[in-house]
Scaffold this motif. Structure first.
Motif, mmCIF file in Angstrom:
data_model
loop_
_atom_site.group_PDB
_atom_site.id
_atom_site.type_symbol
_atom_site.label_atom_id
_atom_site.label_comp_id
_atom_site.label_asym_id
_atom_site.label_seq_id
_atom_site.Cartn_x
_atom_site.Cartn_y
_atom_site.Cartn_z
ATOM 1 N N ASP A 31 30.637 43.293 44.907
ATOM 2 C CA ASP A 31 30.581 43.668 46.314
ATOM 3 C C ASP A 31 30.929 42.390 47.092
ATOM 4 O O ASP A 31 31.092 41.317 46.499
ATOM 5 N N GLN A 32 31.079 42.490 48.408
ATOM 6 C CA GLN A 32 31.573 41.328 49.141
ATOM 7 C C GLN A 32 30.602 40.149 49.103
ATOM 8 O O GLN A 32 31.028 38.997 48.975
ATOM 9 N N ASN A 33 29.308 40.393 49.185
ATOM 10 C CA ASN A 33 28.346 39.282 49.127
ATOM 11 C C ASN A 33 28.373 38.586 47.770
ATOM 12 O O ASN A 33 28.319 37.357 47.696
ATOM 13 N N GLU A 34 28.462 39.362 46.694
ATOM 14 C CA GLU A 34 28.561 38.767 45.356
ATOM 15 C C GLU A 34 29.857 37.966 45.221
ATOM 16 O O GLU A 34 29.880 36.903 44.594
ATOM 17 N N ASP A 111 30.540 47.956 48.390
ATOM 18 C CA ASP A 111 31.362 48.530 47.324
ATOM 19 C C ASP A 111 31.513 47.476 46.227
ATOM 20 O O ASP A 111 32.036 46.392 46.458
ATOM 21 N N ASP A 112 31.054 47.792 45.013
ATOM 22 C CA ASP A 112 31.090 46.804 43.931
ATOM 23 C C ASP A 112 32.215 47.069 42.929
ATOM 24 O O ASP A 112 32.140 46.658 41.774
ATOM 25 N N SER A 113 33.276 47.713 43.401
ATOM 26 C CA SER A 113 34.415 47.985 42.516
ATOM 27 C C SER A 113 35.660 47.211 42.938
ATOM 28 O O SER A 113 36.777 47.571 42.584
ATOM 29 N N ILE A 114 35.472 46.129 43.693
ATOM 30 C CA ILE A 114 36.583 45.360 44.252
ATOM 31 C C ILE A 114 36.715 44.029 43.514
ATOM 32 O O ILE A 114 35.722 43.365 43.216
ATOM 33 N N GLY A 115 37.949 43.631 43.260
ATOM 34 C CA GLY A 115 38.222 42.376 42.568
ATOM 35 C C GLY A 115 38.256 41.189 43.518
ATOM 36 O O GLY A 115 38.098 41.322 44.731
ATOM 37 N N LEU A 116 38.518 40.022 42.959
ATOM 38 C CA LEU A 116 38.459 38.778 43.715
ATOM 39 C C LEU A 116 39.492 37.798 43.189
ATOM 40 O O LEU A 116 39.663 37.659 41.974
ATOM 41 N N CYS A 117 40.164 37.129 44.089
ATOM 42 C CA CYS A 117 41.064 36.032 43.747
ATOM 43 C C CYS A 117 40.780 34.919 44.742
ATOM 44 O O CYS A 117 41.081 35.052 45.926
ATOM 45 N N CYS A 118 40.154 33.844 44.292
ATOM 46 C CA CYS A 118 39.722 32.774 45.188
ATOM 47 C C CYS A 118 40.879 31.865 45.568
ATOM 48 O O CYS A 118 41.878 31.747 44.859
ATOM 49 N N VAL A 119 40.703 31.191 46.701
ATOM 50 C CA VAL A 119 41.728 30.318 47.258
ATOM 51 C C VAL A 119 41.063 29.073 47.836
ATOM 52 O O VAL A 119 39.884 29.079 48.167
#
Length: 123
Positions: A31-34, A111-119
């Motif tokens: 999710d967004q906070n995680e 929503d905890d089904s979203i991926g992440l790519c850090c920058v």
């Protein structure tokens, strides 16, 4: 690979923008906070100032890599949607980008089904 992109085993640098991207995304979704916590704790390439990208930053990466046909060769993007920091005002909804179509949609921040790519910004 386009001249403005260079990479190591763990990062991709867009020399035209000074943005350094996480090359291998996490294989789990958040999710967004995680996602924010993950980015804040990320230690990669000797750097500790990683964060979630803005909508504009992520769109630029997706359009650049899609147009140059390097998506998947320079940045590993296993999730269908990727978090951005952009949120709808006064709501619990944030913008995500669908990677195959570059569509932008708002989803609940829980929503905890979203991926992440850090920058991170290098300049």
């Amino acid at each position: 690979m386009p001249k403005h992109l260079s990479h190591t085993d763990t990062t991709v640098l867009d020399t035209s923008t000074g943005m350094m991207w996480q090359r291998m995304m996490p294989t789990v979704c958040y999710d967004q906070n995680e996602a924010k916590l993950y980015a804040a704790r990320l230690r990669l390439g000797g750097y500790t100032d990683w964060r979630i990208p803005t909508l504009r930053e992520l769109l630029r990466l997706v359009h650049t890599t899609k147009n140059d046909q390097v998506l998947g060769r320079t940045v590993s993007l296993p999730a269908s949607y990727i978090w951005t920091t952009d949120r709808e005002p006064n709501s619990r909804y944030a913008w995500v980008i669908q990677l195959k179509t570059c569509d932008m949609i708002c989803v609940p921040t829980a929503d905890d089904s979203i991926g992440l790519c850090c920058v991170r910004y290098t300049q």
